[in-house]
Design a protein around this motif. Structure first.
Motif, PDB file in Angstrom:
ATOM      1  N   GLY A  24       0.809  -1.211   0.000  1.00 45.55           N
ATOM      2  CA  GLY A  24       0.000   0.000   0.000  1.00 45.55           C
ATOM      3  C   GLY A  24       0.841   1.258   0.000  1.00 45.55           C
ATOM      4  N   GLU A  25       1.896   1.276   0.803  1.00 48.71           N
ATOM      5  CA  GLU A  25       2.783   2.439   0.843  1.00 48.71           C
ATOM      6  C   GLU A  25       3.493   2.652  -0.490  1.00 48.71           C
ATOM      7  OE1 GLU A  25       2.560   0.198   3.119  1.00 48.71           O
ATOM      8  OE2 GLU A  25       1.865   1.278   4.906  1.00 48.71           O
ATOM      9  N   LEU A  26       3.908   1.561  -1.124  1.00 47.44           N
ATOM     10  CA  LEU A  26       4.586   1.681  -2.415  1.00 47.44           C
ATOM     11  C   LEU A  26       3.648   2.180  -3.503  1.00 47.44           C
ATOM     12  CD1 LEU A  26       6.800  -1.551  -2.407  1.00 47.44           C
ATOM     13  CD2 LEU A  26       7.493   0.796  -1.917  1.00 47.44           C
ATOM     14  N   GLY A  30       5.425  14.677  -0.548  1.00 48.86           N
ATOM     15  CA  GLY A  30       4.661  13.556  -0.021  1.00 48.86           C
ATOM     16  C   GLY A  30       5.225  12.199  -0.389  1.00 48.86           C
ATOM     17  N   PHE A  31       6.300  12.166  -1.191  1.00 47.76           N
ATOM     18  CA  PHE A  31       6.822  10.876  -1.654  1.00 47.76           C
ATOM     19  C   PHE A  31       7.467  10.078  -0.522  1.00 47.76           C
ATOM     20  CE2 PHE A  31      10.384   8.392  -3.435  1.00 47.76           C
ATOM     21  CZ  PHE A  31       9.666   7.516  -4.222  1.00 47.76           C
ATOM     22  N   LEU A  32       8.448  10.656   0.169  1.00 48.70           N
ATOM     23  CA  LEU A  32       9.120   9.934   1.252  1.00 48.70           C
ATOM     24  C   LEU A  32       8.188   9.632   2.429  1.00 48.70           C
ATOM     25  CD1 LEU A  32      12.692  11.552   1.332  1.00 48.70           C
ATOM     26  CD2 LEU A  32      11.982   9.347   0.385  1.00 48.70           C
ATOM     27  N   PRO A  33       7.324  10.567   2.870  1.00 49.52           N
ATOM     28  CA  PRO A  33       6.374  10.197   3.921  1.00 49.52           C
ATOM     29  C   PRO A  33       5.438   9.064   3.519  1.00 49.52           C
ATOM     30  CG  PRO A  33       6.556  12.573   3.789  1.00 49.52           C
ATOM     31  CD  PRO A  33       7.313  12.023   2.632  1.00 49.52           C
ATOM     32  N   ALA A  34       5.118   8.958   2.226  1.00 51.03           N
ATOM     33  CA  ALA A  34       4.284   7.837   1.787  1.00 51.03           C
ATOM     34  C   ALA A  34       5.006   6.507   1.943  1.00 51.03           C
ATOM     35  CB  ALA A  34       3.875   8.040   0.327  1.00 51.03           C
ATOM     36  N   VAL A  35       6.319   6.527   1.810  1.00 54.21           N
ATOM     37  CA  VAL A  35       7.098   5.295   1.942  1.00 54.21           C
ATOM     38  C   VAL A  35       7.366   4.956   3.406  1.00 54.21           C
ATOM     39  CG1 VAL A  35       9.283   4.173   1.375  1.00 54.21           C
ATOM     40  CG2 VAL A  35       8.149   5.626  -0.322  1.00 54.21           C
ATOM     41  N   TYR A  36       7.812   5.957   4.191  1.00 48.58           N
ATOM     42  CA  TYR A  36       8.274   5.702   5.560  1.00 48.58           C
ATOM     43  C   TYR A  36       7.213   5.985   6.617  1.00 48.58           C
ATOM     44  CZ  TYR A  36      12.808   5.592   3.256  1.00 48.58           C
ATOM     45  OH  TYR A  36      13.856   5.290   2.425  1.00 48.58           O
ATOM     46  N   GLY A  37       6.149   6.707   6.272  1.00 41.46           N
ATOM     47  CA  GLY A  37       5.103   6.990   7.240  1.00 41.46           C
ATOM     48  C   GLY A  37       5.469   8.044   8.267  1.00 41.46           C
ATOM     49  N   CYS A  38       6.454   8.897   7.993  1.00 41.35           N
ATOM     50  CA  CYS A  38       6.866   9.945   8.922  1.00 41.35           C
ATOM     51  C   CYS A  38       7.405  11.126   8.113  1.00 41.35           C
ATOM     52  CB  CYS A  38       7.929   9.425   9.898  1.00 41.35           C
ATOM     53  SG  CYS A  38       9.398   8.729   9.090  1.00 41.35           S
ATOM     54  N   TRP A  39       7.649  12.248   8.821  1.00 41.22           N
ATOM     55  CA  TRP A  39       8.133  13.470   8.168  1.00 41.22           C
ATOM     56  C   TRP A  39       9.649  13.558   8.300  1.00 41.22           C
ATOM     57  CZ3 TRP A  39       6.645  16.817   4.730  1.00 41.22           C
ATOM     58  CH2 TRP A  39       7.269  18.048   4.631  1.00 41.22           C
ATOM     59  N   PRO A  40      10.398  13.494   7.188  1.00 39.40           N
ATOM     60  CA  PRO A  40      11.861  13.417   7.296  1.00 39.40           C
ATOM     61  C   PRO A  40      12.602  14.741   7.110  1.00 39.40           C
ATOM     62  CG  PRO A  40      11.191  12.758   5.107  1.00 39.40           C
ATOM     63  CD  PRO A  40       9.938  13.197   5.821  1.00 39.40           C
ATOM     64  N   TYR A  41      11.912  15.864   6.932  1.00 38.11           N
ATOM     65  CA  TYR A  41      12.592  17.069   6.460  1.00 38.11           C
ATOM     66  C   TYR A  41      12.883  18.111   7.533  1.00 38.11           C
ATOM     67  CZ  TYR A  41      11.151  15.180   1.952  1.00 38.11           C
ATOM     68  OH  TYR A  41      10.945  14.362   0.886  1.00 38.11           O
ATOM     69  N   GLY A  42      12.178  18.139   8.618  1.00 40.25           N
ATOM     70  CA  GLY A  42      12.429  19.145   9.642  1.00 40.25           C
ATOM     71  C   GLY A  42      11.287  20.140   9.759  1.00 40.25           C
ATOM     72  N   GLU A  43      11.318  20.950  10.839  1.00 42.28           N
ATOM     73  CA  GLU A  43      10.194  21.829  11.159  1.00 42.28           C
ATOM     74  C   GLU A  43      10.124  23.041  10.247  1.00 42.28           C
ATOM     75  OE1 GLU A  43       8.127  23.867  15.075  1.00 42.28           O
ATOM     76  OE2 GLU A  43       9.898  22.604  15.272  1.00 42.28           O
ATOM     77  N   LEU A  77       2.030   6.643  -7.047  1.00 46.73           N
ATOM     78  CA  LEU A  77       1.026   7.587  -7.535  1.00 46.73           C
ATOM     79  C   LEU A  77       1.490   9.032  -7.347  1.00 46.73           C
ATOM     80  CD1 LEU A  77      -2.299   5.921  -6.281  1.00 46.73           C
ATOM     81  CD2 LEU A  77      -1.464   6.066  -8.635  1.00 46.73           C
ATOM     82  N   ILE A  78       2.072   9.320  -6.199  1.00 41.16           N
ATOM     83  CA  ILE A  78       2.552  10.679  -5.940  1.00 41.16           C
ATOM     84  C   ILE A  78       3.678  11.046  -6.895  1.00 41.16           C
ATOM     85  CG2 ILE A  78       3.743  12.104  -4.230  1.00 41.16           C
ATOM     86  CD1 ILE A  78       2.164  10.624  -2.075  1.00 41.16           C
ATOM     87  N   LEU A  79       4.602  10.119  -7.115  1.00 44.59           N
ATOM     88  CA  LEU A  79       5.714  10.390  -8.026  1.00 44.59           C
ATOM     89  C   LEU A  79       5.220  10.598  -9.451  1.00 44.59           C
ATOM     90  CD1 LEU A  79       8.766  10.600  -8.478  1.00 44.59           C
ATOM     91  CD2 LEU A  79       8.813   8.116  -8.795  1.00 44.59           C
ATOM     92  N   ALA A  80       4.299   9.741  -9.909  1.00 40.95           N
ATOM     93  CA  ALA A  80       3.775   9.872 -11.272  1.00 40.95           C
ATOM     94  C   ALA A  80       3.012  11.180 -11.448  1.00 40.95           C
ATOM     95  CB  ALA A  80       2.868   8.681 -11.592  1.00 40.95           C
ATOM     96  N   LEU A  81       2.208  11.547 -10.457  1.00 37.71           N
ATOM     97  CA  LEU A  81       1.460  12.790 -10.555  1.00 37.71           C
ATOM     98  C   LEU A  81       2.390  14.002 -10.550  1.00 37.71           C
ATOM     99  CD1 LEU A  81      -1.260  14.251 -10.634  1.00 37.71           C
ATOM    100  CD2 LEU A  81      -1.293  14.153  -8.128  1.00 37.71           C
ATOM    101  N   SER A  82       3.420  13.979  -9.726  1.00 38.47           N
ATOM    102  CA  SER A  82       4.361  15.099  -9.681  1.00 38.47           C
ATOM    103  C   SER A  82       5.077  15.268 -11.016  1.00 38.47           C
ATOM    104  CB  SER A  82       5.376  14.891  -8.558  1.00 38.47           C
ATOM    105  OG  SER A  82       4.741  14.800  -7.289  1.00 38.47           O
ATOM    106  N   LEU A  83       5.529  14.172 -11.595  1.00 39.57           N
ATOM    107  CA  LEU A  83       6.195  14.256 -12.901  1.00 39.57           C
ATOM    108  C   LEU A  83       5.229  14.715 -13.986  1.00 39.57           C
ATOM    109  CD1 LEU A  83       8.415  11.030 -12.809  1.00 39.57           C
ATOM    110  CD2 LEU A  83       9.140  13.399 -12.495  1.00 39.57           C
ATOM    111  N   GLY A  84       3.995  14.225 -13.932  1.00 39.28           N
ATOM    112  CA  GLY A  84       3.006  14.652 -14.917  1.00 39.28           C
ATOM    113  C   GLY A  84       2.707  16.136 -14.829  1.00 39.28           C
ATOM    114  N   ILE A  85       2.584  16.657 -13.603  1.00 41.30           N
ATOM    115  CA  ILE A  85       2.333  18.091 -13.420  1.00 41.30           C
ATOM    116  C   ILE A  85       3.501  18.912 -13.962  1.00 41.30           C
ATOM    117  CG2 ILE A  85       2.079  19.893 -11.679  1.00 41.30           C
ATOM    118  CD1 ILE A  85       0.521  17.902  -9.990  1.00 41.30           C
TER     119      ILE A  85
END
Length: 421
Positions: free
Chosen positions: A34-36, A95-108, A41-49
């Motif tokens: 499900g995460e993959l 939203g790509f990495l949070p979709a994979v790992y389920g957390c926010w990796p970038y900072g506040e 989907l997020i990656l494909a939509l971002s590239l399409g946009i």
């Protein structure tokens, strides 16, 4: 007398959603199917946009396409494509990495900036669609006033003012501490946080309902007036086309192209309404009930609304023949480095009275063909290869004819080149 006090909501701490949160180290499990799927989907939509809006910006600002569009609609479409491009560059990829790992990796700090851009860019997209609808309304209902007062500087000033206003409003909301949070089920990135449920409802309603009402009124009124114009039929003496009465033909040709452009922009506006309606309903219901939507529905509604940034350029490509043709030519010549695909060679003669182009003969569109002067070629040469065998009789050879105002029939003329939309 009972006093009703609104509940003040507090955003969830970002440290609880961070991938680098302190605490006991737990075993990390890999992403499931499900995460993959969500990440793909997020990656494909971002590239399409990114690709679709870059194509729109390059084509509508190219020299080949300039004769098919006025300066003011070109600036509006460029603003919309640039805004959607920023969404595909600064909002959806986070939203790509949070979709994979389920957390926010970038900072506040990144979360705060991203929440600001998420709100401001989405609101600006709706504002630009409203400006496009008003532009088409004025062009269709008041063409003389529109062409007399439309200008590049005015269009740029309006776009700049609305952009500054959108950033200022969401900056006042997001920049104070506690004005943002990590949305781990819908956006899978940072969203603006509303301390009161009433503010959340107000923000959704201001985003959706004024935009929808203006779009429906402007395009509905424009097409209704255009339908009434089609019913008015006047008899025009055909020899006046080459003589001094070509202004009526210019107006008819201009009106036909304006109608085509308005239909394309109306389709883009309809796509916006369809895409953002589920998300708006979900937000209002969740704010009224104080509940949280199921993660699957939250993800589906949120990203369906964000996909509008892809459908805008797709609909413009689908409904515009000139845009498709020039896009194909640029693809062959600029990207694939191949010669432009050649079609059957066609000719279009320019008359000596006012430098007018014969754009169509007998209802057959000859726009975009090569020109030759009336002194050096006869009207018999002004035909495509498909007309060489059985050329239709010219209008001035058959006498007066009845044409409808607002429709390009008989012989359409344009001063020097095809009149822009």
């Amino acid at each position: 007398m009972l006093e009703h006090k609104q509940t003040i909501l507090m955003p969830p701490a970002l440290s609880n959603s961070s991938c680098w949160r302190s605490g006991p180290i737990t075993s990390w499990s890999g992403p499931g199917p499900g995460e993959l799927v969500r990440a793909a989907l997020i990656l494909a939509l971002s590239l399409g946009i990114l690709c679709a809006n870059l194509l729109v910006i390059c084509v509508i600002n190219s020299r080949r396409y300039s004769k098919y569009i006025h300066a003011q609609p070109r600036y509006l479409l460029t603003s919309l494509a640039s805004n959607d491009l920023a969404i595909g560059l600064l909002v959806t990829p986070f939203g790509f990495l949070p979709a994979v790992y389920g957390c926010w990796p970038y900072g506040e700090v990144t979360c705060q900036i991203q929440a600001l851009l998420r709100g401001a860019l989405t609101q600006q997209s709706a504002v630009i669609l409203v400006c496009m609808a008003i532009d088409r309304y004025m062009c269709m209902l008041h063409p003389h006033h529109y062409h007399r007062h439309s200008s590049k500087k005015g269009c740029v000033a309006v776009m700049s003012t609305t952009w500054i206003a959108s950033v200022a409003v969401f900056g006042a909301l997001v920049l104070p501490r506690g004005g943002y949070y990590f949305n781990g089920s819908g956006l899978l990135a940072c969203d603006p946080f509303f301390a009161r449920a009433s503010l959340r409802i107000l923000a959704c309603c201001c985003f959706y309902f004024p935009t929808t009402m203006v779009l429906m009124y402007c395009y509905g009124s424009a097409f209704h007036v255009n339908k009434l114009r089609l019913k008015r039929v006047v008899c025009v003496n055909a020899p006046e086309v080459v003589g001094g009465g070509h202004i009526e033909r210019l107006v008819a040709h201009e009106r036909r192209l304006s109608t085509s452009a308005s239909r394309t922009m109306a389709a883009m506006s309809l796509g916006f309404i369809v895409m953002v309606t589920p998300w708006t309903i979900q937000e209002v219901v969740a704010a009224c009930t104080g509940s949280k939507p199921p993660p699957f529905l939250d993800f589906l509604a949120t990203w369906l609304a964000l996909s509008n940034s892809f459908w805008n350029p797709f609909l413009y490509w689908l409904l515009n023949n000139h845009f498709r043709r020039i896009s194909k030519e640029l693809l062959y010549t600029k990207i694939l480095c191949r010669p432009k695909p050649l079609g059957p060679k066609q000719h279009c003669c320019a008359t000596s009275t006012g430098g007018l182009d014969i754009c169509s003969i007998g209802g057959l569109d000859l726009s975009g063909m090569e020109r030759c002067s009336m002194e050096r070629c006869s009207m018999g040469r002004c035909s495509s290869l498909s007309l060489a065998t059985t050329p239709p009789p010219l209008p001035w050879e058959t006498g007066p004819s009845c044409v409808g105002v607002g429709v390009g029939v008989g012989v359409g003329v344009a001063g020097g080149r095809e009149s822009p939309t």
